[in-house]
Write an enzyme that holds these catalytic residues in place. Structure first.
Site, mmCIF file in Angstrom:
data_model
loop_
_atom_site.group_PDB
_atom_site.id
_atom_site.type_symbol
_atom_site.label_atom_id
_atom_site.label_comp_id
_atom_site.label_asym_id
_atom_site.label_seq_id
_atom_site.Cartn_x
_atom_site.Cartn_y
_atom_site.Cartn_z
ATOM 1 N N GLY A 162 0.741 -1.265 0.073
ATOM 2 C CA GLY A 162 -0.046 0.003 0.073
ATOM 3 C C GLY A 162 0.842 1.463 -0.122
ATOM 4 O O GLY A 162 2.165 1.381 -0.376
ATOM 5 N N LEU A 164 0.534 3.512 -2.143
ATOM 6 C CA LEU A 164 0.833 3.360 -3.682
ATOM 7 C C LEU A 164 1.356 4.701 -4.412
ATOM 8 O O LEU A 164 0.833 5.641 -3.982
ATOM 9 C CB LEU A 164 -0.281 2.883 -4.186
ATOM 10 N N HIS A 222 4.412 1.398 -7.932
ATOM 11 C CA HIS A 222 3.432 0.516 -7.824
ATOM 12 C C HIS A 222 2.539 0.222 -9.236
ATOM 13 O O HIS A 222 2.139 -0.709 -9.943
ATOM 14 C CB HIS A 222 2.480 0.750 -6.697
ATOM 15 N N GLN A 269 7.463 -9.553 8.054
ATOM 16 C CA GLN A 269 8.807 -9.081 7.347
ATOM 17 C C GLN A 269 9.427 -7.830 8.010
ATOM 18 O O GLN A 269 10.530 -7.239 7.733
ATOM 19 C CB GLN A 269 8.677 -8.864 5.814
ATOM 20 N N LYS A 299 13.435 -2.274 -8.112
ATOM 21 C CA LYS A 299 13.692 -1.244 -6.961
ATOM 22 C C LYS A 299 14.027 -2.008 -5.688
ATOM 23 O O LYS A 299 15.119 -2.005 -4.995
ATOM 24 C CB LYS A 299 12.503 -0.440 -6.539
ATOM 25 N N ASP A 300 13.583 -3.351 -5.533
ATOM 26 C CA ASP A 300 13.804 -4.011 -4.518
ATOM 27 C C ASP A 300 14.603 -5.356 -5.006
ATOM 28 O O ASP A 300 13.852 -6.498 -5.081
ATOM 29 C CB ASP A 300 12.560 -4.503 -3.541
ATOM 30 N N SER A 356 9.426 5.627 -3.411
ATOM 31 C CA SER A 356 9.203 4.698 -2.322
ATOM 32 C C SER A 356 8.081 5.089 -1.277
ATOM 33 O O SER A 356 7.788 6.483 -1.161
ATOM 34 C CB SER A 356 10.210 4.572 -1.634
HETATM 35 P P1 AMP Z 1 6.120 -2.384 -1.598
HETATM 36 O O1 AMP Z 1 4.651 -1.845 -1.397
HETATM 37 O O2 AMP Z 1 7.149 -1.172 -1.109
HETATM 38 O O3 AMP Z 1 6.174 -3.554 -0.701
HETATM 39 O O4 AMP Z 1 6.341 -2.808 -2.869
HETATM 40 C C1 AMP Z 1 5.428 -3.529 -3.863
HETATM 41 C C2 AMP Z 1 6.196 -3.723 -5.207
HETATM 42 O O5 AMP Z 1 6.440 -2.625 -5.847
HETATM 43 C C3 AMP Z 1 7.491 -4.580 -4.919
HETATM 44 O O6 AMP Z 1 7.712 -5.409 -6.050
HETATM 45 C C4 AMP Z 1 8.439 -3.160 -5.298
HETATM 46 O O7 AMP Z 1 9.641 -3.700 -5.826
HETATM 47 C C5 AMP Z 1 7.791 -2.453 -6.243
HETATM 48 N N1 AMP Z 1 8.102 -0.994 -6.326
HETATM 49 C C6 AMP Z 1 8.429 -0.180 -5.127
HETATM 50 N N2 AMP Z 1 8.658 0.901 -5.594
HETATM 51 C C7 AMP Z 1 8.973 1.030 -6.833
HETATM 52 C C8 AMP Z 1 9.410 1.786 -7.860
HETATM 53 N N3 AMP Z 1 10.018 2.957 -7.416
HETATM 54 N N4 AMP Z 1 9.574 1.344 -9.227
HETATM 55 C C9 AMP Z 1 9.016 0.275 -9.499
HETATM 56 N N5 AMP Z 1 8.724 -0.723 -8.605
HETATM 57 C C10 AMP Z 1 8.661 -0.376 -7.279
#
Ligand code: AMP
Length: 289
Positions: free
Chosen positions: A31, A33, A37, A61, A151-152, A187
């Site tokens: 979330g 977002l 995302h 996590q 990104k991750d 992020s």
């Molecule tokens: P998170 O909500 O931070 O756990 O991220 C969910 C998904 O979105 C993960 O696969 C992240 O790698 C991807 N994600 C997060 N930030 C970015 C970004 N700046 N660009 C592309 N994908 C992202």
């Protein structure tokens, strides 16, 4: 967009879609977002998938309770963003739906030490919790495609390892990093940056881009040291790590010729916020720019 909170309900609905021949593409999130995302949803739509996203702040996590409590939660605006992006289905479960007390969800997969390096050395148990939730969500959604961000980088590599080890019938699609106009990788945690920290934050990507452009003409050790020095010169910024790694094994490299797939991964702390970023320097043996 259909929104499900209950595991049994989304399973039943997706079962019907699958039997009608729909290809399911899944982008799990926590979330808060942003355009990063949304890019995962767009990638799934471009492939013609029926697109499922999830919003679940996974407690297993987080090694730090304050970080978990402070994690931004913006469900209403997230729903608007997903609808605007054309997402078909959102799964937004409570903890008890993901981890019912009578269900064994712990995984015992040998992550070959990939979980103890880089982010893992600063966040003990993080990647075990991450694969636990990804496996559980994959079991529920059963997608043909799983969309995750570069990104991750370490996260998607470990998920790929899990998919391979368990021979899961899903294809992982790695999507590029979406950045702010000044280069800062988007992020969910960026909202917590104070104005002066926000101004400094793009230094991270600038240093990485410079390292990538110097790579073809400068030794690996020099490029790495120059990048570390550039980051260490900024007093407000604490460097957790900067490593030049093999993109498959996540092991550090000594020479550019040591691998066909090379990534520079770094994390710094700015105030209380950890900023992650990376650049792919070489892939399939070709330099990237
Ligand atoms: P998170 O909500 O931070 O756990 O991220 C969910 C998904 O979105 C993960 O696969 C992240 O790698 C991807 N994600 C997060 N930030 C970015 C970004 N700046 N660009 C592309 N994908 C992202």
């Amino acid at each position: 967009m259909y929104i499900f909170k209950k595991t049994a309900d989304i399973q039943q609905y997706l079962q019907r879609l699958r039997s009608e021949g729909n290809i399911i593409g899944f982008a799990p999130t926590m979330g808060a977002l942003h355009a990063g995302h949304v890019s995962l949803i767009q990638a799934a739509k471009q492939r013609g998938n029926t697109t499922v996203s999830s919003i679940f702040v996974n407690p297993t996590q987080f090694d730090n309770k304050t970080d978990l409590d402070k994690y931004p939660r913006t469900l209403d605006t997230d729903i608007q963003l997903l609808e605007a992006a054309g997402c078909d289905i959102l799964f937004a479960p409570d903890v008890s739906e993901v981890y019912p007390p009578d269900l064994q969800t712990n995984l015992s997969i040998d992550l070959q030490g990939m979980d103890n390096r880089l982010e893992g050395s600063f966040r003990p148990g993080h990647f075990q919790g991450m694969i636990q939730v990804v496996k559980r969500l994959l079991d529920i959604v059963q997608p043909q495609y799983l969309y995750m961000g570069q990104k991750d980088f370490q996260q998607q590599r470990i998920v790929q390892h899990m998919i391979t080890q368990l021979q899961l019938p899903v294809q992982l699609v790695r999507c590029p990093i979406i950045r702010e106009p000044d280069g800062l990788a988007m992020s969910s945690r960026n909202v917590h940056l104070k104005p002066d920290e926000r101004l400094l934050a793009p230094t991270l990507s600038k240093v990485l881009f410079e390292a990538r452009s110097n790579a073809p003409t400068t030794t690996l050790q020099t490029v790495k040291q120059q990048a570390i020095t550039a980051l260490q010169q900024i007093p407000q910024l604490t460097l957790d790590y900067l490593e030049v790694i093999d993109g498959n094994t996540l092991q550090p490299l000594n020479e550019w010729t040591d691998s066909d797939f090379i990534v520079i991964c770094t994390t710094v702390r700015l105030g209380f916020i950890r900023l992650l970023d990376n650049v792919i320097v070489k892939e399939h043996g070709n330099w990237c720019q």
